[in-house]
Structure formats: structure tokens, C-alpha cells
Design a protein around this motif. Structure first.
Motif, mmCIF file in Angstrom:
data_model
loop_
_atom_site.group_PDB
_atom_site.id
_atom_site.type_symbol
_atom_site.label_atom_id
_atom_site.label_comp_id
_atom_site.label_asym_id
_atom_site.label_seq_id
_atom_site.Cartn_x
_atom_site.Cartn_y
_atom_site.Cartn_z
ATOM 1 N N UNK A 1 -57.050 -20.843 -9.671
ATOM 2 C CA UNK A 1 -57.929 -21.895 -9.168
ATOM 3 C C UNK A 1 -57.808 -21.943 -7.644
ATOM 4 N N UNK A 2 -58.826 -21.433 -6.941
ATOM 5 C CA UNK A 2 -58.818 -21.364 -5.482
ATOM 6 C C UNK A 2 -59.959 -22.189 -4.899
ATOM 7 N N UNK A 3 -59.820 -22.607 -3.660
ATOM 8 C CA UNK A 3 -60.884 -23.338 -2.976
ATOM 9 C C UNK A 3 -60.669 -23.321 -1.477
ATOM 10 N N UNK A 4 -61.765 -23.513 -0.744
ATOM 11 C CA UNK A 4 -61.708 -23.497 0.717
ATOM 12 C C UNK A 4 -62.120 -24.843 1.282
ATOM 13 N N UNK B 1 -71.180 -31.335 -6.473
ATOM 14 C CA UNK B 1 -71.644 -32.186 -5.379
ATOM 15 C C UNK B 1 -70.463 -32.770 -4.602
ATOM 16 N N UNK B 2 -69.482 -33.309 -5.313
ATOM 17 C CA UNK B 2 -68.343 -33.959 -4.669
ATOM 18 C C UNK B 2 -67.258 -32.952 -4.297
ATOM 19 N N UNK B 3 -66.703 -33.129 -3.110
ATOM 20 C CA UNK B 3 -65.557 -32.299 -2.723
ATOM 21 C C UNK B 3 -64.323 -32.778 -3.471
ATOM 22 N N UNK B 4 -63.407 -31.850 -3.662
ATOM 23 C CA UNK B 4 -62.150 -32.197 -4.333
ATOM 24 C C UNK B 4 -61.129 -32.612 -3.293
ATOM 25 N N UNK B 5 -60.252 -33.482 -3.665
ATOM 26 C CA UNK B 5 -59.157 -33.926 -2.791
ATOM 27 C C UNK B 5 -57.831 -33.738 -3.515
ATOM 28 N N UNK C 1 -58.807 -31.659 1.339
ATOM 29 C CA UNK C 1 -60.229 -31.754 1.004
ATOM 30 C C UNK C 1 -60.833 -30.360 0.895
ATOM 31 N N UNK C 2 -61.184 -29.977 -0.324
ATOM 32 C CA UNK C 2 -61.634 -28.611 -0.595
ATOM 33 C C UNK C 2 -63.099 -28.555 -0.976
ATOM 34 N N UNK C 3 -63.613 -27.342 -0.897
ATOM 35 C CA UNK C 3 -64.981 -27.110 -1.340
ATOM 36 C C UNK C 3 -65.080 -27.424 -2.825
ATOM 37 N N UNK C 4 -66.238 -27.816 -3.260
ATOM 38 C CA UNK C 4 -66.380 -28.231 -4.648
ATOM 39 C C UNK C 4 -66.841 -27.116 -5.580
#
Length: 167
Positions: A82-85, A122-126, A155-158
Motif C-alpha cells: 500500500x503506497x501513496x504520494x 476524492x478525499x486525501x488520506x491522513x 497527507x497522501x494522495x487518495x
């Protein structure tokens, strides 16, 4: 009965994002005149496009694109992680995706010809995924730019990494 030959994704021997991106040049099959007529490397093309569309100095564009390439390769090589930017590195990821002939070539070379989707929520992840992603990238040999990843902190990309073959 026809035999089906599946392409094996390229194994990246290097962890240099410029080399990884420039390696896709020979795999560009769509709109190659548009992409290749400038005589630029693919790296320089993507930097020029970032500078055209965003207010930043070349040094920052190179940092953002470098980490975007590292993130893209990490997400392809490790689809179950599980990765995110954050917002800043995501500018570079979007640049790669928007230059579709280059994106298709990345998918051809590094993802076995399978299209790598971009399906954001839609919502960014925190939830700290961004910081964990930078740590993971370092653990697999990339030199993730600590400052770029720390800017967005938790705060990551969703993007939905649970969708089939999505980053």
C-alpha cells in the motif's frame, strides 16, 4: 490452438530514476513523432513539460520527477504494498500519466505491457501512507528525497491501491 506469449516485465537493475525513465524511449509506440521529434531524452522532455505547466525551477522539477519515477517503479514492482504520494510528488506522477505515449511505454517495459491505472478517491488520506512510502522506497534501494516526502507528512494522495493494478 494459439499459444499466448506474455511479456515479462523488465527487471530494473538500476535505481537511478533518470536511467529508468530514459530506458522507455525505445518502447514508445504511440505518437512517437510528437514525443521524439525534439531530440530530447524522455527525462528532459518530462522536465520541460513540468516547467511549462508549473511554476518551479529546474532543480525542483528534477527532484519531483525523480521521486515520481521511483514511486511509479516501486508501485509496479510491489503491487501488493500500500503506497501513496503527497501533493508535491503527485505532480510528477501526473506528468508521467498525462504524457500517455510515455506512460504506455512505462507500462510496456516495467509492467509487462499491462496498463497501470490511476483511480483516485476524492478525499486525501491522513494515515501516514506517504511517510511509510518514502521509507519503503528507501528499503528497496531508491534514494527518496526526504524533504519532498516530509512536506506532505501524513497527507497522501487518495489513490486506491486495492483496485486491480492501480497505483
Amino acid at each position: 490452438m494459439t499459444a499466448l506469449a506474455l511479456e515479462t516485465p523488465a527487471t530494473s537493475c538500476t535505481r537511478d530514476p533518470k536511467e529508468l525513465l530514459n530506458a522507455v524511449q525505445q518502447h514508445i509506440r504511440h505518437l512517437s513523432i510528437n514525443v521524439l521529434d525534439s531530440g530530447m531524452t524522455i527525462w528532459d522532455r518530462e522536465i520541460a513539460l513540468l516547467l511549462r505547466d508549473h511554476t518551479m525551477l529546474r532543480d525542483m522539477a528534477e527532484r519531483i520527477l525523480g521521486d515520481a519515477v521511483m514511486y511509479t517503479i516501486a508501485s509496479i514492482e510491489h503491487p501488493s504494498v500500500h503506497l501513496g504520494v503527497g501533493k508535491l510528488v503527485d505532480i510528477g506522477v501526473h506528468q508521467l500519466i498525462l504524457d500517455t505515449p510515455v506512460w504506455f511505454a512505462i507500462c510496456d517495459l516495467y509492467n509487462g505491457g499491462e496498463y497501470k491505472h490511476h483511480a483516485p478517491f476524492i478525499q486525501r488520506r491522513n494515515d501516514g501512507t506517504c511517510l511509510r512510502t518514502a521509507e519503503f522506497m528507501r528499503s528497496i534501494g531508491f534514494d527518496a528525497d526526504e524533504e519532498l516526502w516530509a512536506i506532505d507528512g501524513a497527507e497522501c494522495s487518495p489513490c486506491d491501491s486495492k483496485a486491480p493494478d492501480s497505483h
